[in-house]
Design an enzyme around this catalytic site. Sequence first.
Site, PDB file in Angstrom:
ATOM      1  N   ASN A 166      28.062  50.377  34.158  1.00 32.92           N
ATOM      2  CA  ASN A 166      26.796  49.944  34.735  1.00 32.92           C
ATOM      3  C   ASN A 166      26.491  50.745  35.988  1.00 32.92           C
ATOM      4  O   ASN A 166      27.392  51.182  36.704  1.00 32.92           O
ATOM      5  CB  ASN A 166      26.821  48.439  35.027  1.00 32.92           C
ATOM      6  CG  ASN A 166      27.274  48.135  36.444  1.00 32.92           C
ATOM      7  OD1 ASN A 166      26.500  48.220  37.390  1.00 32.92           O
ATOM      8  ND2 ASN A 166      28.557  47.791  36.594  1.00 32.92           N
ATOM      9  N   PHE A 225      22.667  47.244  42.962  1.00 35.44           N
ATOM     10  CA  PHE A 225      22.296  46.093  43.789  1.00 35.44           C
ATOM     11  C   PHE A 225      20.848  45.656  43.542  1.00 35.44           C
ATOM     12  O   PHE A 225      20.076  45.452  44.490  1.00 35.44           O
ATOM     13  CB  PHE A 225      22.473  46.395  45.278  1.00 35.44           C
ATOM     14  CG  PHE A 225      23.893  46.389  45.775  1.00 35.44           C
ATOM     15  CD1 PHE A 225      24.938  46.056  44.950  1.00 35.44           C
ATOM     16  CD2 PHE A 225      24.171  46.735  47.096  1.00 35.44           C
ATOM     17  CE1 PHE A 225      26.249  46.059  45.413  1.00 35.44           C
ATOM     18  CE2 PHE A 225      25.472  46.730  47.576  1.00 35.44           C
ATOM     19  CZ  PHE A 225      26.513  46.408  46.721  1.00 35.44           C
ATOM     20  N   SER A 259      30.786  49.034  45.722  1.00 34.69           N
ATOM     21  CA  SER A 259      30.018  49.395  44.541  1.00 34.69           C
ATOM     22  C   SER A 259      29.840  50.912  44.489  1.00 34.69           C
ATOM     23  O   SER A 259      29.466  51.536  45.488  1.00 34.69           O
ATOM     24  CB  SER A 259      28.645  48.718  44.562  1.00 34.69           C
ATOM     25  OG  SER A 259      27.816  49.262  43.552  1.00 34.69           O
ATOM     26  N   ASN A 272      27.505  52.358  42.920  1.00 33.10           N
ATOM     27  CA  ASN A 272      26.123  52.624  42.534  1.00 33.10           C
ATOM     28  C   ASN A 272      25.132  52.604  43.691  1.00 33.10           C
ATOM     29  O   ASN A 272      23.933  52.731  43.481  1.00 33.10           O
ATOM     30  CB  ASN A 272      25.688  51.609  41.465  1.00 33.10           C
ATOM     31  CG  ASN A 272      26.606  51.643  40.259  1.00 33.10           C
ATOM     32  OD1 ASN A 272      26.918  52.712  39.747  1.00 33.10           O
ATOM     33  ND2 ASN A 272      27.056  50.470  39.814  1.00 33.10           N
ATOM     34  N   THR A 273      25.625  52.404  44.921  1.00 33.17           N
ATOM     35  CA  THR A 273      24.812  52.501  46.126  1.00 33.17           C
ATOM     36  C   THR A 273      25.338  53.669  46.937  1.00 33.17           C
ATOM     37  O   THR A 273      26.479  53.610  47.420  1.00 33.17           O
ATOM     38  CB  THR A 273      24.871  51.205  46.951  1.00 33.17           C
ATOM     39  OG1 THR A 273      24.354  50.127  46.166  1.00 33.17           O
ATOM     40  CG2 THR A 273      24.067  51.326  48.229  1.00 33.17           C
ATOM     41  N   LYS A 276      35.481  42.810  49.006  1.00 38.87           N
ATOM     42  CA  LYS A 276      35.729  43.339  47.664  1.00 38.87           C
ATOM     43  C   LYS A 276      35.879  44.846  47.766  1.00 38.87           C
ATOM     44  O   LYS A 276      34.975  45.538  48.256  1.00 38.87           O
ATOM     45  CB  LYS A 276      34.577  42.987  46.722  1.00 38.87           C
ATOM     46  CG  LYS A 276      34.872  43.270  45.259  1.00 38.87           C
ATOM     47  CD  LYS A 276      33.860  42.591  44.356  1.00 38.87           C
ATOM     48  CE  LYS A 276      34.309  42.623  42.902  1.00 38.87           C
ATOM     49  NZ  LYS A 276      33.406  41.833  42.041  1.00 38.87           N
ATOM     50  N   ASN A 289      36.593  46.296  42.387  1.00 39.69           N
ATOM     51  CA  ASN A 289      35.279  46.509  41.793  1.00 39.69           C
ATOM     52  C   ASN A 289      35.416  47.431  40.577  1.00 39.69           C
ATOM     53  O   ASN A 289      36.512  47.683  40.097  1.00 39.69           O
ATOM     54  CB  ASN A 289      34.343  47.114  42.842  1.00 39.69           C
ATOM     55  CG  ASN A 289      32.900  46.678  42.682  1.00 39.69           C
ATOM     56  OD1 ASN A 289      32.385  46.646  41.571  1.00 39.69           O
ATOM     57  ND2 ASN A 289      32.250  46.343  43.781  1.00 39.69           N
TER      58      ASN A 289
END
Length: 465
Positions: A192, A196, A284, A286-287, A324, A354
């Site tokens: 994925n 966010f 994450s 993805n940021t 996390k 994560n």
Amino acid sequence: MPLLRPSAVLRAVRSPPILVQPFRRNISSTAQALNSPTNRLRNGIYGTILLSALGFGYIEATDTRSSIHTYTIPPLLRYIFSGDDVSRAGPEAAHVFGLRALSFIYSLGLPLHERGDHPYLPALNSTLFGYDVNTPLGISAGLDKHADAIDALYELSPAISLLEVGCVTPKPQDGNPRPRLFRLPTSQGFINRYGFNSVGADVVARRLRERVRRFARAHGLTEEEVLGNPRIPASLREGRILAVQIGKNKTTPETDMDAVKRDYVECVQKLGKYADVIVVNVSSPNTPGLRSLQASKPLTDLLGSVVAAANDVARAQKPKVVVKVSPDSDTPQAIRDICAAIKASGVAGVIVANTTVTRPTALTASPQTTEEEKRIVAKEAGGYSGPALFPRTLRLVEEFRRQLGADIEVVASGGVQNGKDAMECVKHGASAVMGYTGMVYGGVGWFGRMAVELAEEAEKIRRRL
């Protein structure tokens, strides 16, 4: 001229009266047969069978342990939502549909739930973040990103003791463009790159506050009395705790630590009173730039600010703060830096871990792997979650437990498939075990099955002692 001649009148008077025969309705042979005792008995039997079938169907459909929720619905959803979420509904649409369906049937008073006895209770009763919980099992963030289905998810099984919603950002943001979620069904994983996507802290706070108000009305209390009672968890359910994961907005530069801290503190101020645990996401993939916050100094500063804000929330029981971390921050120095920041800031625990940007070889090792899955693994950016992450999860849990000692909670999250895996996490030092991908592939009864298996593993250990 007279209207009638006298002779005609005399004949009319002397004529005998006309007798009108009563109307008698003939009953057909078919109606007589339908009204026979034999037919009434047969109809009664058919009606009983039909009602029994409907009742059995209702029980099966609403029991999370039913086989249809394991072997029928998950593959059916994958078949129906088989597109790419751009030209045709795909995995993200399936995610949204499933969550809305759970919420809708819960709102009708027909929730999916685990019927019958729960053989893992009280064997798996545990203590987590100072709360007595049913089991050491929970749902990871990402499933209920916007706090849409908290009660519907809790209702699935008493085995779900920790529910983590989010990630929630201060301001609403769309996340990354679609497609951003990709299935790897052969290896039962996902990639994925949501980034966010969030409705924002204000919207989530309203939803959480409405839960508290409904609870207060149902129990003859005020909202203030609920928040002021240290014995009522934010989950509003005995033996359960609610975690809210928070993150910064994408437009907030990670190099501006004051702005970063404002983002996280704003989330705590708006959401903290409705959470038992605040989860700080700095991992994450993805940021852009987010993982740089895991370095020792910025992480210590950030976590210290979040802990201070959590201690100021208007609730009798202050939320615990958890961080996390990334499974890719696995060098000895990176782990030491994170552990030092946790100890220095007063954080209560760490979630390990994560999603990963690495692509384990196991993802395409099966001969059943499709060409599309190979393409996804090779070409699509994002974080991987699934069973291939499990060996790294075990290694990191063990190392974090070794460095943090017994007073800080270490929560395992990543690649867990069953109760045996959960027990391995516990053996390596985990206080609790969380999952999400396993439930997507295993159905809504996955946590109940895992709890049964975990209790069986625990019994085996007790017998050997």
